[in-house]
Enzyme design. Structure first.
Site, PDB file in Angstrom:
ATOM      1  N   VAL A  16      42.912  44.578  27.829  1.00  0.00           N
ATOM      2  CA  VAL A  16      43.486  44.021  29.206  1.00  0.00           C
ATOM      3  C   VAL A  16      45.013  44.074  29.112  1.00  0.00           C
ATOM      4  CG1 VAL A  16      43.470  42.205  31.021  1.00  0.00           C
ATOM      5  CG2 VAL A  16      41.309  42.611  29.522  1.00  0.00           C
ATOM      6  N   LYS A  98      38.345  32.325  30.021  1.00  0.00           N
ATOM      7  CA  LYS A  98      37.414  31.634  30.637  1.00  0.00           C
ATOM      8  C   LYS A  98      36.800  30.407  29.516  1.00  0.00           C
ATOM      9  CE  LYS A  98      35.748  35.756  29.445  1.00  0.00           C
ATOM     10  NZ  LYS A  98      35.461  36.862  29.745  1.00  0.00           N
ATOM     11  N   GLU A 122      42.738  33.661  37.774  1.00  0.00           N
ATOM     12  CA  GLU A 122      41.991  34.678  38.614  1.00  0.00           C
ATOM     13  C   GLU A 122      41.135  35.773  37.771  1.00  0.00           C
ATOM     14  OE1 GLU A 122      41.913  34.306  42.450  1.00  0.00           O
ATOM     15  OE2 GLU A 122      40.179  35.045  41.459  1.00  0.00           O
ATOM     16  N   GLY A 180      34.861  48.416  26.876  1.00  0.00           N
ATOM     17  CA  GLY A 180      35.671  47.079  26.882  1.00  0.00           C
ATOM     18  C   GLY A 180      35.208  46.013  27.790  1.00  0.00           C
ATOM     19  N   GLU A 183      32.480  40.689  25.438  1.00  0.00           N
ATOM     20  CA  GLU A 183      33.401  40.058  24.320  1.00  0.00           C
ATOM     21  C   GLU A 183      33.090  40.454  23.104  1.00  0.00           C
ATOM     22  OE1 GLU A 183      35.129  37.157  25.961  1.00  0.00           O
ATOM     23  OE2 GLU A 183      34.511  38.484  27.556  1.00  0.00           O
ATOM     24  N   ASP A 194      29.392  33.131  28.685  1.00  0.00           N
ATOM     25  CA  ASP A 194      30.621  33.474  29.335  1.00  0.00           C
ATOM     26  C   ASP A 194      30.092  33.432  30.797  1.00  0.00           C
ATOM     27  OD1 ASP A 194      32.856  35.632  29.439  1.00  0.00           O
ATOM     28  OD2 ASP A 194      31.396  36.383  31.162  1.00  0.00           O
ATOM     29  N   LYS A 198      32.386  30.794  33.565  1.00  0.00           N
ATOM     30  CA  LYS A 198      32.886  31.282  34.893  1.00  0.00           C
ATOM     31  C   LYS A 198      32.312  30.208  35.865  1.00  0.00           C
ATOM     32  CE  LYS A 198      33.646  35.854  33.651  1.00  0.00           C
ATOM     33  NZ  LYS A 198      32.798  37.194  33.123  1.00  0.00           N
ATOM     34  N   GLY A 296      36.634  45.361  32.585  1.00  0.00           N
ATOM     35  CA  GLY A 296      37.359  46.297  32.265  1.00  0.00           C
ATOM     36  C   GLY A 296      38.879  46.140  32.243  1.00  0.00           C
TER      37      GLY A 296
HETATM   38  N1  HSE Z   1      32.751  39.876  28.844  1.00  0.00           N
HETATM   39  C1  HSE Z   1      33.192  39.751  30.303  1.00  0.00           C
HETATM   40  C2  HSE Z   1      32.033  40.248  31.261  1.00  0.00           C
HETATM   41  C3  HSE Z   1      34.450  40.269  30.543  1.00  0.00           C
HETATM   42  O1  HSE Z   1      31.163  41.062  30.711  1.00  0.00           O
HETATM   43  O2  HSE Z   1      31.816  39.851  32.373  1.00  0.00           O
HETATM   44  C4  HSE Z   1      34.954  39.798  32.057  1.00  0.00           C
HETATM   45  O3  HSE Z   1      35.142  38.398  32.034  1.00  0.00           O
END
Ligand code: HSE
Length: 319
Positions: A16, A98, A122, A180, A183, A194, A198, A296
């Protein structure tokens, strides 16, 4: 509206971070430049010549010209140190982490208030889909009743590939890692953690409800097997990892992450690959449906870019 010139101190130059570098090259209208980049690995070759690199975070914190810290590292504990140090020194922060935000929400809020400095994130929630800003601004006076959706790109990619292309779970996960999306510890994706981080961010901005990761149940996709896939195929269904939060009749909030069978009538049915999809239900607007790439380099960098741009006119969340 006049805009502030931003000098960025960037932490992390992975997928990123490099994406942000590329995106900023293509947006010359924004008066924001990366003044210094702090990286960990001294042995990695980096294919850009013009930027400064440092291995000492104090080079960034002690630079009075740097007025924005952009934190794009993988390690949540190190990110916590960076973000709290930055806020305490009065520098605005953009973060995509996050896990770190969900684990320290209360304290991060307090630091923003105490030092009167913004923290925007964001990119931490659904990457390119501008969901936090919509919850903050558009729905400011319209009460949220529920919010649900696919908020993890990797698991949606894995589910899509195993379902549509008959790829094995391991092969699909490998692809998500190569692209990419995943995680560095992929159990965070596949175990639904994850998505839960969120969801915790969404809860704060939807209902003003601040909870901790241990308060919410998350069930991942790692236990989905051939039987479930066979059942879904036979019935014309798909399996999606869904994060859900809604207000009960008694005013309490229920929130959890679970894999669900969805049918063709469900808006999430056609949200495939790395896309995220979120459905909001509010008192006045009724239902709305957001879709966008959820992981991504460039999609995530686009959200970071949007936060940087917002900081140039001193935007901050009101919570
Ligand atoms: N690993 C996370 C996903 C990356 O796949 O959504 C983006 O937050």
């Amino acid at each position: 509206m006049s805009r502030k010139k931003l000098n960025i101190g960037l932490f992390g130059f992975g997928c990123v971070g490099f994406g942000l570098y590329e995106v900023l090259q293509k947006t010359p209208g924004l008066k924001a430049n990366i003044k210094n980049i702090c990286v960990k690995d001294r042995n990695k070759t980096r294919e850009i010549g013009v930027e400064n690199f440092t291995f000492d975070k104090n080079d960034i914190f002690n630079d009075p010209e740097i007025n924005v810290i952009v934190e794009l590292i993988d390690d949540a504990d190190a990110a916590y140190e960076i973000v709290t140090t930055a806020l305490k020194s009065g520098k605005a922060v953009v973060s995509a982490n996050k896990k770190m935000i969900a684990e320290h929400f209360e304290e991060l809020l307090e630091l923003q208030r105490k030092h009167n400095v913004p923290l925007l994130y964001e990119a931490a929630c659904c990457a390119s889909m501008p969901i936090i800003r919509n919850l903050e601004e558009y729905y400011d006076n319209d009460l949220l009743e529920s919010i649900q959706g696919i908020v993890n790109g990797s698991t949606n990619y894995i589910l899509t590939k195993t379902f549509k292309e008959n790829l094995s779970y391991d092969e699909a996960l490998k692809q998500a890692q190569e692209k990419g999306f995943a995680e560095s510890n992929p159990i965070l994706d596949t175990g639904g953690f994850d998505a839960k981080y969120k969801l915790l961010i969404l809860l704060a901005h939807s209902f003003g409800y601040i909870a901790k990761p241990e308060d919410l149940l998350n069930i991942g996709i790692n236990n989905i097997g051939g039987l479930e896939l066979k059942y879904a195929r036979e019935k014309g269904l798909k399996i999606k990892l869904v994060a859900q939060a809604f207000k009960n009749n008694d005013g309490n909030i229920s929130a959890f992450v679970i894999p669900k069978f969805v049918d063709t009538e469900d808006r999430l049915f056609n949200v495939d690959d790395v896309f995220n999809g979120v459905i909001t239900k509010t008192s006045f607007a009724d239902e709305q449906f957001f879709v966008g790439k959820g992981a991504g380099a460039h999609p995530t960098a686009s959200a970071v870019l949007s936060d940087i741009s917002a900081l140039s006119y001193d935007y901050q969340y009101e919570y």
